[in-house]
Motif scaffolding. Structure first.
Motif, short mmCIF file in Angstrom:
data_model
loop_
_atom_site.label_atom_id
_atom_site.label_comp_id
_atom_site.label_asym_id
_atom_site.label_seq_id
_atom_site.Cartn_x
_atom_site.Cartn_y
_atom_site.Cartn_z
N ARG A 27 0.80 -1.22 0.00
CA ARG A 27 0.00 0.00 0.00
C ARG A 27 0.84 1.28 0.00
O ARG A 27 0.47 2.27 -0.63
N HIS A 28 1.96 1.26 0.70
CA HIS A 28 2.77 2.48 0.82
C HIS A 28 4.08 2.36 0.03
O HIS A 28 5.12 2.86 0.45
N THR A 29 4.01 1.72 -1.11
CA THR A 29 5.17 1.56 -1.99
C THR A 29 4.78 1.96 -3.40
O THR A 29 3.69 1.60 -3.86
N SER A 30 5.64 2.71 -4.06
CA SER A 30 5.32 3.21 -5.40
C SER A 30 6.56 3.17 -6.28
O SER A 30 7.69 3.14 -5.79
N LEU A 31 6.32 3.17 -7.58
CA LEU A 31 7.41 3.19 -8.56
C LEU A 31 7.09 4.22 -9.62
O LEU A 31 6.04 4.15 -10.28
N GLY A 42 9.34 3.24 -0.71
CA GLY A 42 8.52 2.34 0.08
C GLY A 42 8.83 2.42 1.56
O GLY A 42 9.89 2.93 1.98
N ASP A 43 7.90 1.89 2.36
CA ASP A 43 8.13 1.77 3.79
C ASP A 43 8.84 0.45 4.08
O ASP A 43 9.21 -0.29 3.14
N HIS A 44 9.03 0.14 5.35
CA HIS A 44 9.77 -1.07 5.71
C HIS A 44 9.07 -2.32 5.17
O HIS A 44 9.72 -3.21 4.60
N ASP A 45 7.76 -2.39 5.31
CA ASP A 45 7.02 -3.56 4.84
C ASP A 45 7.16 -3.73 3.33
O ASP A 45 7.44 -4.83 2.85
N GLY A 46 6.97 -2.65 2.58
CA GLY A 46 7.03 -2.75 1.13
C GLY A 46 8.40 -3.13 0.62
O GLY A 46 8.54 -4.01 -0.24
N LEU A 47 9.45 -2.49 1.17
CA LEU A 47 10.81 -2.80 0.70
C LEU A 47 11.22 -4.21 1.11
O LEU A 47 11.90 -4.92 0.36
N SER A 48 10.80 -4.64 2.30
CA SER A 48 11.13 -6.00 2.74
C SER A 48 10.48 -7.03 1.83
O SER A 48 11.12 -8.02 1.42
N ARG A 49 9.20 -6.81 1.51
CA ARG A 49 8.52 -7.78 0.66
C ARG A 49 9.06 -7.76 -0.75
O ARG A 49 9.13 -8.80 -1.42
N ALA A 162 19.77 -5.32 -2.49
CA ALA A 162 19.65 -3.87 -2.44
C ALA A 162 18.36 -3.47 -1.72
O ALA A 162 18.35 -2.54 -0.90
N PHE A 163 17.26 -4.17 -1.99
CA PHE A 163 16.01 -3.86 -1.31
C PHE A 163 16.07 -4.25 0.16
O PHE A 163 15.52 -3.55 1.02
N ALA A 164 16.72 -5.37 0.47
CA ALA A 164 16.86 -5.78 1.86
C ALA A 164 17.67 -4.74 2.65
O ALA A 164 17.33 -4.42 3.80
N TYR A 165 18.72 -4.21 2.04
CA TYR A 165 19.52 -3.17 2.70
C TYR A 165 18.67 -1.93 2.96
O TYR A 165 18.70 -1.35 4.06
N ALA A 166 17.90 -1.50 1.96
CA ALA A 166 17.07 -0.30 2.12
C ALA A 166 16.02 -0.50 3.20
O ALA A 166 15.74 0.42 3.98
N ALA A 167 15.44 -1.70 3.26
CA ALA A 167 14.43 -1.97 4.29
C ALA A 167 15.04 -1.99 5.68
O ALA A 167 14.43 -1.52 6.65
N GLU A 202 18.52 3.95 -14.36
CA GLU A 202 18.72 3.78 -12.92
C GLU A 202 17.37 3.78 -12.22
O GLU A 202 16.45 4.49 -12.62
N VAL A 203 17.28 2.99 -11.18
CA VAL A 203 16.12 3.01 -10.30
C VAL A 203 16.62 3.33 -8.90
O VAL A 203 17.40 2.57 -8.32
N LEU A 204 16.21 4.47 -8.36
CA LEU A 204 16.59 4.87 -7.01
C LEU A 204 15.66 4.16 -6.02
O LEU A 204 14.44 4.14 -6.21
N ILE A 205 16.22 3.60 -4.99
CA ILE A 205 15.44 2.92 -3.96
C ILE A 205 15.46 3.78 -2.70
O ILE A 205 16.53 4.00 -2.11
N CYS A 206 14.30 4.28 -2.33
CA CYS A 206 14.19 5.22 -1.21
C CYS A 206 13.26 4.67 -0.13
O CYS A 206 12.25 4.05 -0.43
N PHE A 207 13.64 4.95 1.11
CA PHE A 207 12.78 4.58 2.24
C PHE A 207 11.99 5.80 2.68
O PHE A 207 12.50 6.92 2.75
N LYS A 208 10.70 5.57 3.00
CA LYS A 208 9.88 6.63 3.56
C LYS A 208 8.79 6.00 4.41
O LYS A 208 8.04 5.14 3.94
N PRO A 209 8.69 6.41 5.70
CA PRO A 209 7.62 5.85 6.53
C PRO A 209 6.28 6.40 6.08
O PRO A 209 6.20 7.46 5.45
N TYR A 210 5.23 5.67 6.39
CA TYR A 210 3.91 6.16 6.01
C TYR A 210 3.36 7.05 7.11
O TYR A 210 3.70 6.89 8.29
N PRO A 211 2.53 8.03 6.77
CA PRO A 211 1.98 8.94 7.77
C PRO A 211 0.95 8.24 8.65
O PRO A 211 0.41 7.19 8.26
#
Length: 221
Positions: A27-31, A42-49, A162-167, A202-211
């Motif tokens: 829900r809180h992950t976008s491309l 994405g948030d932690h859940d999205g990047l982890s999955r 890379a996604f695991a590191y970001a999460a 390039e695809v930038l992988i960014c973490f952002k918590p959801y409000p």
């Protein structure tokens, strides 16, 4: 990691395909479409999955992994069209031009639970890194509002790390407590160069918590 998926068996002509989706949306992950630089936030859940889904795609040679992201909560950062994501092993034989027909064939699915092997993913990623001059890259293109990444086991595993590191490390970044995104990793060396030159894709992988961000606490705080 345990992944709860929905499995589909659409057909194109005489051929049956195996397509899986996350059972619950990210829900809180976008491309944002890479043109040539995209942003996956994405948030932690999205990047982890996503790390788990890349790992699963790496070892499931005949499975297409579809991650619907266009219906996410729209991010308040970045620009460009929101697109879905499809991952596939090279041996799956997926052509992006086939995807609209396959997507229309995703009717009633069945539940599927799988477990990924993080140690195996790390080994495959390390093997990719240790072979700098003779390693497979991810073919990539955007078609039908979907971004495709197609490649072999080792490069998909490298993307998973890379996604695991970001999460794992994204929540520790100082700026995220204020609702700001933090650039954590990226896919560039893993992607095939664009034909005709130009800026490397390039695809930038960014973490952002959801409000609401006031509820977010950095680990250890």
């Amino acid at each position: 990691m345990e992944l709860r998926l929905t499995q589909f068996r659409p057909r194109t002509g005489p051929y049956e395909h195996r397509v899986v989706q996350p059972r619950q949306p990210l829900r809180h992950t976008s491309l944002r479409e890479p043109a040539p630089i995209g942003m996956l936030m994405g948030d932690h859940d999205g990047l982890s999955r996503l790390a788990g889904l890349f790992s699963f795609a790496a070892c499931s040679r005949h499975t297409i992994v579809h991650v619907p992201l266009r219906g996410c909560v729209p991010p308040d950062e970045g620009c460009g069209e929101l697109v879905d994501l499809v991952l596939a092993h090279s041996e799956a034989g997926l052509r992006p031009s086939q995807w609209p027909e396959l997507r229309r064939g995703l009717g009633h699915g069945t539940p599927l639970t799988v477990r990924t092997d993080e140690a195996r993913t790390e080994r495959h990623a390390r093997a990719w890194l240790e072979r700098p001059y003779d390693r497979g890259l991810l073919r990539h293109t955007t078609h039908a509002r979907t971004y495709f990444l197609i490649g072999g086991r080792e490069v998909l595993a490298q993307a998973a790390t890379a996604f695991a590191y970001a999460a794992g490390w994204g929540p520790r970044h100082k700026r995220v407590v204020k609702g700001q995104s933090a650039f954590m990793a990226g896919l560039q060396n893993e992607l095939e160069p664009t034909r005709g030159g130009g800026h490397p894709p390039e695809v930038l992988i960014c973490f952002k918590p959801y409000p609401p961000y006031a509820h977010f606490k950095r680990p250890g705080r």
